[in-house]
Scaffold this active site. Structure first.
Site, PDB file in Angstrom:
ATOM      1  N   ASP A 197       0.908  -1.013   0.058  1.00  0.00           N
ATOM      2  CA  ASP A 197      -0.197   0.328   0.445  1.00  0.00           C
ATOM      3  C   ASP A 197       0.942   1.342  -0.278  1.00  0.00           C
ATOM      4  O   ASP A 197       0.497   2.306   0.514  1.00  0.00           O
ATOM      5  CB  ASP A 197      -0.951   0.049   1.230  1.00  0.00           C
ATOM      6  CG  ASP A 197      -0.114  -0.270   2.652  1.00  0.00           C
ATOM      7  OD1 ASP A 197       0.684   0.105   2.901  1.00  0.00           O
ATOM      8  OD2 ASP A 197      -1.024  -0.024   3.302  1.00  0.00           O
TER       9      ASP A 197
ATOM     10  N   GLU B  74       8.591  -2.079  14.187  1.00  0.00           N
ATOM     11  CA  GLU B  74      10.195  -1.042  13.492  1.00  0.00           C
ATOM     12  C   GLU B  74      10.738  -0.737  15.061  1.00  0.00           C
ATOM     13  O   GLU B  74      11.905  -1.179  14.174  1.00  0.00           O
ATOM     14  CB  GLU B  74       9.517   0.353  13.120  1.00  0.00           C
ATOM     15  CG  GLU B  74       8.341  -0.276  11.945  1.00  0.00           C
ATOM     16  CD  GLU B  74       7.030   0.195  12.482  1.00  0.00           C
ATOM     17  OE1 GLU B  74       6.705   0.672  11.399  1.00  0.00           O
ATOM     18  OE2 GLU B  74       6.583   0.052  13.417  1.00  0.00           O
TER      19      GLU B  74
END
Length: 187
Positions: free
Chosen positions: A40, A123
């Site tokens: 995306d 992350e």
């Protein structure tokens, strides 16, 4: 995803496949870069040209992300001074998954580095497991003044905040990014 994490209300996303990809890289690669591209996002080929030379970890802005409208390291006179992201949340590395790349030779020197099964901390958990410091980060995209990665998923976002306009960001790369992200009318 391991069964114990499927019961969580906030589920970690994409961890098993990313950790599996790192296992494959450790078994089969000795050069190149690790980058977690996403379906995306929209990419300018320039980011791939730049990240291929990553020596440790490189970072760069990602546009159209969260209400902040942007996720990026903040630089002043080419030096790191902080983070700009829609969710800092006590994260050591508050960056988007598409905003960093890791050198494969460096990854191989940290065999225990992996992404944690902690929602919202994927992350920062992974980057922390690499034991890097901000001094080791290479800032790409013309010192984080260009956006080559855009988060273009097809759902309605809330309006962007205006935090980028705060005076504390004067003299930083955010002023340049503000210009890049502003659509100007023809005169």
């Amino acid at each position: 995803m391991p069964q114990e994490f499927k019961k969580e209300l906030a589920r970690p996303k994409g961890v098993a496949n990313r950790n599996g990809g790192m296992e494959w890289i450790r078994a089969h690669a000795t050069e190149g870069v690790l980058y977690f591209a996403d379906d995306d996002n929209t990419y300018d080929i320039q980011i791939f040209e730049e990240m291929r030379y990553t020596r440790v970890v490189s970072m760069f802005p990602v546009g159209l992300l969260t209400e902040a409208g942007l996720s990026t390291p903040v630089l002043k006179d080419g030096r790191f001074i902080g983070w700009y992201d829609g969710w800092i949340g006590g994260r050591k590395f508050p960056v988007d998954m598409a905003g960093f790349a890791v050198s494969v030779p460096f990854l191989l020197t940290v065999p225990k580095a992996k992404m944690p099964y902690t929602a919202g901390m994927e992350e920062t958990g992974f980057l922390s497991s690499l034991n890097i410091t901000t001094d080791q980060i290479e800032f790409l995209a013309d010192n984080c003044t260009q956006i080559y990665v855009w988060h273009t998923k097809t759902h309605k976002n809330n309006p962007a905040s205006r935090n980028i306009l705060l005076p504390e960001y004067n003299g930083t790369n955010l002023r340049i990014l503000q210009e890049v992200m502003t659509i100007k009318e023809d005169s």
